[in-house]
Write an enzyme that holds these catalytic residues in place. Structure first.
Site, PDB file in Angstrom:
ATOM      1  N   HIS A 173       1.023  -1.578  -0.348  1.00  0.00           N
ATOM      2  CA  HIS A 173       0.165   0.197   0.017  1.00  0.00           C
ATOM      3  C   HIS A 173       1.073   0.877   0.152  1.00  0.00           C
ATOM      4  CE1 HIS A 173      -4.173   2.120   1.692  1.00  0.00           C
ATOM      5  NE2 HIS A 173      -2.920   3.343   1.411  1.00  0.00           N
ATOM      6  N   HIS A 204       1.028   5.517  -2.048  1.00  0.00           N
ATOM      7  CA  HIS A 204       0.960   6.514  -2.874  1.00  0.00           C
ATOM      8  C   HIS A 204       2.458   7.156  -3.659  1.00  0.00           C
ATOM      9  CE1 HIS A 204      -3.138   6.867  -1.352  1.00  0.00           C
ATOM     10  NE2 HIS A 204      -2.413   6.178   0.076  1.00  0.00           N
ATOM     11  N   LYS A 234      -9.638  -0.672  -5.372  1.00  0.00           N
ATOM     12  CA  LYS A 234      -9.863   0.285  -4.623  1.00  0.00           C
ATOM     13  C   LYS A 234     -11.233   0.429  -3.726  1.00  0.00           C
ATOM     14  CE  LYS A 234      -7.529   1.829  -0.247  1.00  0.00           C
ATOM     15  NZ  LYS A 234      -6.749   2.758  -0.018  1.00  0.00           N
ATOM     16  N   HIS A 259     -10.713   0.624   1.964  1.00  0.00           N
ATOM     17  CA  HIS A 259     -10.246   1.716   3.201  1.00  0.00           C
ATOM     18  C   HIS A 259     -11.714   1.704   3.377  1.00  0.00           C
ATOM     19  CE1 HIS A 259      -8.901   6.010   4.496  1.00  0.00           C
ATOM     20  NE2 HIS A 259      -9.731   5.792   4.644  1.00  0.00           N
ATOM     21  N   HIS A 305      -4.703  -0.842   5.974  1.00  0.00           N
ATOM     22  CA  HIS A 305      -4.116   0.554   6.835  1.00  0.00           C
ATOM     23  C   HIS A 305      -5.083   0.324   8.044  1.00  0.00           C
ATOM     24  CE1 HIS A 305      -6.805   2.820   5.683  1.00  0.00           C
ATOM     25  NE2 HIS A 305      -6.700   3.471   3.907  1.00  0.00           N
ATOM     26  N   ASP A 323       1.416   2.696   3.363  1.00  0.00           N
ATOM     27  CA  ASP A 323       0.479   3.443   3.147  1.00  0.00           C
ATOM     28  C   ASP A 323       1.766   5.372   3.135  1.00  0.00           C
ATOM     29  OD1 ASP A 323      -1.724   5.446   2.743  1.00  0.00           O
ATOM     30  OD2 ASP A 323      -2.423   5.185   4.792  1.00  0.00           O
TER      31      ASP A 323
HETATM   32  N1  LIG Z   1      -3.098   7.498   4.371  1.00  0.00           N
HETATM   33  C1  LIG Z   1      -3.662   8.957   4.849  1.00  0.00           C
HETATM   34  O1  LIG Z   1      -3.871   9.671   5.292  1.00  0.00           O
HETATM   35  N2  LIG Z   1      -3.245   9.794   3.554  1.00  0.00           N
HETATM   36  C2  LIG Z   1      -3.744   8.995   1.650  1.00  0.00           C
HETATM   37  C3  LIG Z   1      -4.587   7.785   1.978  1.00  0.00           C
HETATM   38  C4  LIG Z   1      -5.524   7.193   2.482  1.00  0.00           C
HETATM   39  O2  LIG Z   1      -4.753   6.530   2.426  1.00  0.00           O
HETATM   40  O3  LIG Z   1      -5.994   6.811   2.753  1.00  0.00           O
HETATM   41  C5  LIG Z   1      -3.006  10.150   1.056  1.00  0.00           C
HETATM   42  O4  LIG Z   1      -3.616   9.414  -0.157  1.00  0.00           O
HETATM   43  O5  LIG Z   1      -2.301  11.271   1.160  1.00  0.00           O
HETATM   44 ZN   LIG Z   2      -3.144   5.322   1.425  1.00  0.00          ZN
HETATM   45 ZN   LIG Z   3      -7.069   5.043   2.624  1.00  0.00          ZN
END
Ligand SMILES: NC(=O)N[C@@H](CC(=O)O)C(=O)O
Ligand SMILES: [Zn+2]
Ligand SMILES: [Zn+2]
Length: 344
Positions: free
Chosen positions: A14, A16, A99, A136, A174, A247
């Site tokens: 996971h 970003h 997702k 999520h 998460h 995450d």
């Molecule tokens: N985890 C977070 O606090 N932020 C994530 C989005 C997510 O995973 O929910 C993001 O894309 O910034």
């Molecule tokens: Zn995330």
């Molecule tokens: Zn998330």
């Protein structure tokens, strides 16, 4: 001689990476440690079909350091309008998962799902094609306290989903509560969870006691210490249902240190080192390899990585800031000492 720990190369289930100039930072950071990563699709606009997923993959690969071997695993963002045909085409193109972002639940979730029933045809298609369903897991009902939104999602939505799609592999992403850890542990074989380093290392006191610290603000929000303890217990339990998902979610410093700060913690740079501290403090270093490198691929039906990575027990200082698309990026635990270092 210093302590060392060699494990099968881990994957991040996971992450970003964002898009555009941010990729020049995020991709090398992920690739220096992880063999593969599940790439979150919450771009603006989101990654909604096979064509967009493959174009995004190409942009990621363009920033992949030569010889890293890093492989991005692509994910579609479900909307109210995702069709079974879109799912079939995505499977064909090599997309591994879809997702669920409940609309309004988190960063860039505006195009997310407004009613779970609207994605039932898409979920049926995913079940048929053997794609994974990543969630999520928070309700967006404003009447529900932010600290209760994960548990409420399990009770209202996830229990039913697990019954309705017994052959659809789900990952509750998460997880942050004892409730989620217990639910996943007791659920059937089609339910697993990722756990972040920050939810293992911290609880809401770190974010709120003695001053409000925006770099600890992420979603789902850090909970009380009893939940943190339950997450550590799950991570070191040896259950194959719990595996690594950082995450890592970068937001520029000025977007975090703001009157309305963004949710997300940046850990791609040093995540494995942080997890290693958690496992060491719990007396469970021998459990790290399965959590980081074995249970994830097993659940996704993929082979383990064939190379290894070595961690050395050696203090080093994390920089105060990294750079993201020309702006300062404050990593989680900026300026502080980290006890383990990946040998490179
Ligand atoms: N985890 C977070 O606090 N932020 C994530 C989005 C997510 O995973 O929910 C993001 O894309 O910034
Ligand atoms: Zn995330
Ligand atoms: Zn998330």
């Amino acid at each position: 001689m210093s302590d060392t720990l060699t494990i099968i190369r881990p994957d991040d289930w996971h992450i970003h990476l964002r898009d555009g100039d941010a990729l020049a930072t995020t991709v090398p950071h992920a690739a220096q440690t992880f063999g593969r990563a599940i790439i979150m699709p919450n771009l603006v606009p989101p990654v909604m079909d096979a064509e967009q997923a493959m174009a995004y993959k190409d942009r990621i690969m363009a920033q992949n350091p030569a010889g890293s071997g890093f492989e991005p695993l692509m994910v579609l963002y479900l909307t109210d309008n995702t069709t079974p045909e879109t799912i079939a085409a995505a499977k064909q193109a090599g997309v591994v998962a879809c997702k669920l972002y409940p609309a309004g639940a988190t960063t860039n979730s505006d195009s997310g799902v407004t009613d779970i029933n609207k994605v039932y045809p898409a979920l049926a298609a995913m079940e048929e094609h053997g794609m994974l369903f990543l969630l999520h897991g928070e309700v967006t009902d404003t009447a529900i306290d932010i600290f209760d939104r994960e548990k409420e999602f399990i009770d209202r939505t996830l229990v039913q989903l697990a019954k309705d799609f017994p052959n659809l592999k789900m990952v509750l992403e998460h997880i942050t509560t004892k409730d989620a850890a217990e639910f996943v542990a007791e659920a059937g074989d089609n339910m697993a969870a990722t756990i972040t380093a920050h939810h293992l290392l911290y609880n809401r006191n770190h974010m709120l006691a003695g001053g409000i610290r925006p770099h600890y603000y992420c979603l789902p929000i850090l909970k009380r210490n009893t939940h943190q303890e339950a997450l550590i217990k799950a991570a070191i339990s040896g259950s194959p249902k719990f595996f690594l998902g950082t995450d890592s979610a970068p937001h520029a410093k000025n977007k975090k240190e703001s009157a309305c700060g963004c949710a997300g913690a940046y850990t791609a740079y040093h995540a494995l080192e942080l997890y290693t501290e958690v496992f060491e403090d719990a007396g469970a270093l021998d459990k790290l390899e399965n959590f980081a490198s074995v249970f994830g691929p097993e659940y996704y039906g993929l082979p383990r990585n064939t190379d290894t990575i070595t961690l050395v027990k050696e203090d080093w200082q994390l920089p105060q800031a990294l750079t993201l698309a020309g702006e300062d990026l404050v990593p989680l635990r900026a300026g502080e000492t980290i006890r383990w270092r990946v040998k490179r």
